[in-house]
Design an enzyme around this catalytic site. Structure first.
Site, short mmCIF file in Angstrom:
data_model
loop_
_atom_site.label_atom_id
_atom_site.label_comp_id
_atom_site.label_asym_id
_atom_site.label_seq_id
_atom_site.Cartn_x
_atom_site.Cartn_y
_atom_site.Cartn_z
CG MET A 1 -1.90 -1.20 1.19
SD MET A 1 -3.46 -0.90 2.00
CE MET A 1 -2.93 -0.53 3.65
CE1 TYR B 1 5.12 8.41 3.98
CE2 TYR B 1 5.42 7.02 5.89
CZ TYR B 1 5.53 8.25 5.28
OH TYR B 1 6.06 9.31 5.96
N GLY C 1 10.97 -3.03 5.67
CA GLY C 1 10.24 -4.31 5.64
C GLY C 1 9.78 -4.64 4.22
CG HIS C 2 6.91 -2.20 2.21
ND1 HIS C 2 6.81 -1.10 3.02
CD2 HIS C 2 5.68 -2.76 2.19
CE1 HIS C 2 5.57 -0.98 3.47
NE2 HIS C 2 4.87 -1.99 2.99
CD GLN D 1 -6.00 -3.55 2.94
OE1 GLN D 1 -5.90 -4.00 1.80
NE2 GLN D 1 -5.04 -3.69 3.84
N GLY E 1 4.97 -10.02 4.49
CA GLY E 1 5.78 -9.93 5.70
C GLY E 1 5.12 -10.66 6.88
CD GLN E 2 5.18 -14.56 10.61
OE1 GLN E 2 5.12 -15.27 9.60
NE2 GLN E 2 4.27 -14.63 11.58
CB SER F 1 4.34 -0.54 11.00
OG SER F 1 3.04 -0.08 10.70
NE ARG G 1 -2.85 1.83 9.99
CZ ARG G 1 -3.33 0.80 9.31
NH1 ARG G 1 -2.76 -0.38 9.44
NH2 ARG G 1 -4.36 0.94 8.51
O1 PAF Z 1 -0.10 -5.72 3.70
C1 PAF Z 1 -0.52 -4.80 2.96
O2 PAF Z 1 0.14 -3.80 2.72
C2 PAF Z 1 -1.91 -4.93 2.36
O3 PAF Z 1 -2.80 -5.53 3.24
C3 PAF Z 1 -1.93 -5.65 0.99
C4 PAF Z 1 -1.49 -7.09 1.13
C5 PAF Z 1 -1.03 -4.91 0.02
C6 PAF Z 1 -3.35 -5.64 0.41
O4 PAF Z 1 -3.83 -4.35 0.24
#
Ligand code: PAF
Length: 278
Positions: free
Chosen positions: A27, A29, A33-34, A58, A144-145, A182, A184
């Site tokens: 998503m 930002y 971790g990404h 979501q 990610g875990q 995160s 957030r």
């Molecule tokens: O983990 C996230 O960032 C989101 O939940 C995902 C898997 C990209 C789905 O919108």
């Protein structure tokens, strides 16, 4: 690295890709971790595709969809540096046109923990991940875990619906004081950021108790609770020691387990987990 916004353009590109495709849905930002997900995808595949899409379905009605942090410029630099080949960056209208009316509901693993407070969250995650899987058609997808329940939900969905994609879980990347990366975390004030270190201290404590032979799940939960309550800014939302496939709460840990927790610090909902492996 190329950024692609439209589904037809993406489809024609996909047809011309040879070899394995690794996919990292995000998503945006992005943080370390990404980037760890992208690096793992890079190691294992010929082509790496990432998506950036803040998925409205979501988020609950009173959640942070509008204020969710966004920084496309920084994200594209980070993805390019990490070796991404293509970024899929769809519009909300493309993913959810006005006629859209089909959702994926995964069963009981979506009910506890995050699902209790956010009853429509995993329906949104499962739906968008399925759509992204159908558009990107990867061989492998990376999660990610840190979002432990999300991984369990996606694995269950892929298994139940015979989706031919391998789900790869990448270990949580942490700040030097243990706080899980995160998007957030950017909401936290300095005082709240300091308080948030209690999360990893609590998980560390449960992990060492487990390593020392404690198998009584209530005692493990109690240890997490005791550590967390020592931090007045941390409001406990849940503490769990559960089965790693079903997320059923355990009374005795006979095999492996996942110890998870959620706290509210200020206005920020933070989650984390560790695996308890025999
Ligand atoms: O983990 C996230 O960032 C989101 O939940 C995902 C898997 C990209 C789905 O919108």
């Amino acid at each position: 690295m190329k950024i692609i916004e439209s589904i037809p353009e993406f489809r024609s590109l996909r047809q011309n890709l040879n070899g394995s495709v690794g996919f990292v849905p995000t998503m945006g930002y992005l943080h370390a971790g990404h980037i760890a997900l992208v690096q793992e995808a890079r190691n294992q595949n010929s082509t790496v595709i990432a998506s950036i899409f803040v998925n409205p379905t979501q988020f609950g009605p009173n959640e942070d969809l509008e204020s969710y942090p966004r920084d496309l410029e920084a994200d594209t630099v980070a993805l390019k540096t990490a070796g991404t080949d293509y970024v899929y960056y769809p519009t909300v209208e493309d993913i959810y046109p006005p006629t859209f009316d089909t959702y994926i509901e995964v069963g009981s693993v979506t009910e506890p923990l995050e699902g209790r407070k956010r009853p429509t969250h995993f329906r949104g995650v499962a739906t968008v991940v399925t759509k992204l899987f159908n558009i990107v058609q990867p061989h492998r997808a990376y999660f990610g875990q840190k979002d432990g329940q999300q991984v369990i939900v996606i694995k269950k969905m892929v298994n139940d619906l015979n989706i031919p994609i391998e789900i790869i879980t990448v270990p949580t990347v942490r700040e030097s004081d243990g706080l899980a990366m995160s998007s957030r975390n950017s909401y936290l004030s300095e005082r709240e950021r300091n308080a948030a270190t209690i999360i990893y201290r609590s998980l560390n404590e449960v992990q060492s108790l487990f390593k020392n032979g404690q198998r009584d799940a209530e005692k493990l939960r109690e240890t997490m609770r005791n550590v967390l309550t020592s931090e007045p800014l941390a409001k406990i939302e849940y503490i769990s020691v559960a089965d790693t496939d079903t997320l059923n709460e355990l009374s005795v840990v006979e095999n492996n387990a996942i110890a998870s927790l959620a706290v509210q610090i200020g206005k920020t909902h933070l989650i984390d987990n560790v695996l308890l492996i025999q």
